[in-house]
Design an enzyme around this catalytic site. Sequence first.
Site, PDB file in Angstrom:
ATOM      1  N   HIS A   1       0.795  -1.000  -0.081  1.00 41.27           N
ATOM      2  CA  HIS A   1      -0.037  -0.113   0.087  1.00 41.27           C
ATOM      3  C   HIS A   1       0.975   1.232  -0.141  1.00 41.27           C
ATOM      4  O   HIS A   1       2.186   1.179   0.418  1.00 41.27           O
ATOM      5  CB  HIS A   1      -0.867   0.055   1.276  1.00 41.27           C
ATOM      6  CG  HIS A   1      -2.071  -1.067   1.273  1.00 41.27           C
ATOM      7  ND1 HIS A   1      -3.152  -0.909   1.977  1.00 41.27           N
ATOM      8  CD2 HIS A   1      -2.306  -2.102   0.541  1.00 41.27           C
ATOM      9  CE1 HIS A   1      -3.882  -1.972   1.933  1.00 41.27           C
ATOM     10  NE2 HIS A   1      -3.366  -2.752   0.775  1.00 41.27           N
TER      11      HIS A   1
ATOM     12  N   GLU B   1       0.866   4.108   1.628  1.00 42.82           N
ATOM     13  CA  GLU B   1       1.526   4.427   3.017  1.00 42.82           C
ATOM     14  C   GLU B   1       2.688   3.565   3.483  1.00 42.82           C
ATOM     15  O   GLU B   1       3.509   4.037   4.014  1.00 42.82           O
ATOM     16  CB  GLU B   1       0.281   4.107   4.206  1.00 42.82           C
ATOM     17  CG  GLU B   1      -0.994   5.148   3.749  1.00 42.82           C
ATOM     18  CD  GLU B   1      -1.974   4.230   3.087  1.00 42.82           C
ATOM     19  OE1 GLU B   1      -1.491   3.541   1.959  1.00 42.82           O
ATOM     20  OE2 GLU B   1      -3.196   4.324   3.434  1.00 42.82           O
TER      21      GLU B   1
ATOM     22  N   CYS C   1      -6.436   2.023   6.014  1.00 43.28           N
ATOM     23  CA  CYS C   1      -6.751   0.651   6.374  1.00 43.28           C
ATOM     24  C   CYS C   1      -6.268   0.265   7.575  1.00 43.28           C
ATOM     25  O   CYS C   1      -5.439   1.060   8.167  1.00 43.28           O
ATOM     26  CB  CYS C   1      -6.606  -0.203   5.234  1.00 43.28           C
ATOM     27  SG  CYS C   1      -4.894  -0.794   5.037  1.00 43.28           S
TER      28      CYS C   1
ATOM     29  N   CYS D   1      -2.466  -0.245   7.438  1.00 44.09           N
ATOM     30  CA  CYS D   1      -1.558   0.835   7.406  1.00 44.09           C
ATOM     31  C   CYS D   1      -1.671   1.811   8.620  1.00 44.09           C
ATOM     32  O   CYS D   1      -0.958   2.377   9.078  1.00 44.09           O
ATOM     33  CB  CYS D   1      -2.006   1.648   6.174  1.00 44.09           C
ATOM     34  SG  CYS D   1      -1.580   1.003   4.411  1.00 44.09           S
TER      35      CYS D   1
END
Length: 168
Positions: free
Chosen positions: A69, A71, A99, A102
Amino acid sequence: MPVDSKTANEQLGVSPLAVDEQYIRNALDLAREAVKRNEVPIGAVIVREGSILAAATNRTIRDQDPTAHAELLAIREASSKLDNWRLDDCTLYVTLEPCAMCAGAIVLSRMKRVVFGAWDEKAGMAGSIGDLLRHPKLNHRPEVRAGVLAEECARLLEEFFQRQRAVG
């Protein structure tokens, strides 16, 4: 001598919201690049002392890695550049509410602030389905600013998924 509590940007007449919007625009530019690679259009930048330290987009498809992801990739890059896992003087700007995965990494990295654009009603952990970032039992809770350029961030995601559904 009295201490002026205003930031340098405020002293120059630049509002904190305007600064946050500019960095979200940087993250949006990254998200638009992700669309070209058929990745979910999420962009993230980490800022320290007024400069972008790290920048990333989702790479789950390219890397065949469910943890790739934006992040997490930005956190890894920033930590590597600083040679330090603590990012306690940094701000993460991301186009979508983080999420659980993260949000956990954000807390563990001791990020000072998190600014995000669109809300994620299906997986968001900064207030949508839960609030891991500000959970009272955790030893670190970053400051959170939500919904910065939310409509623009959400529109980019909506258009991407509409195209994906149309293709089949």
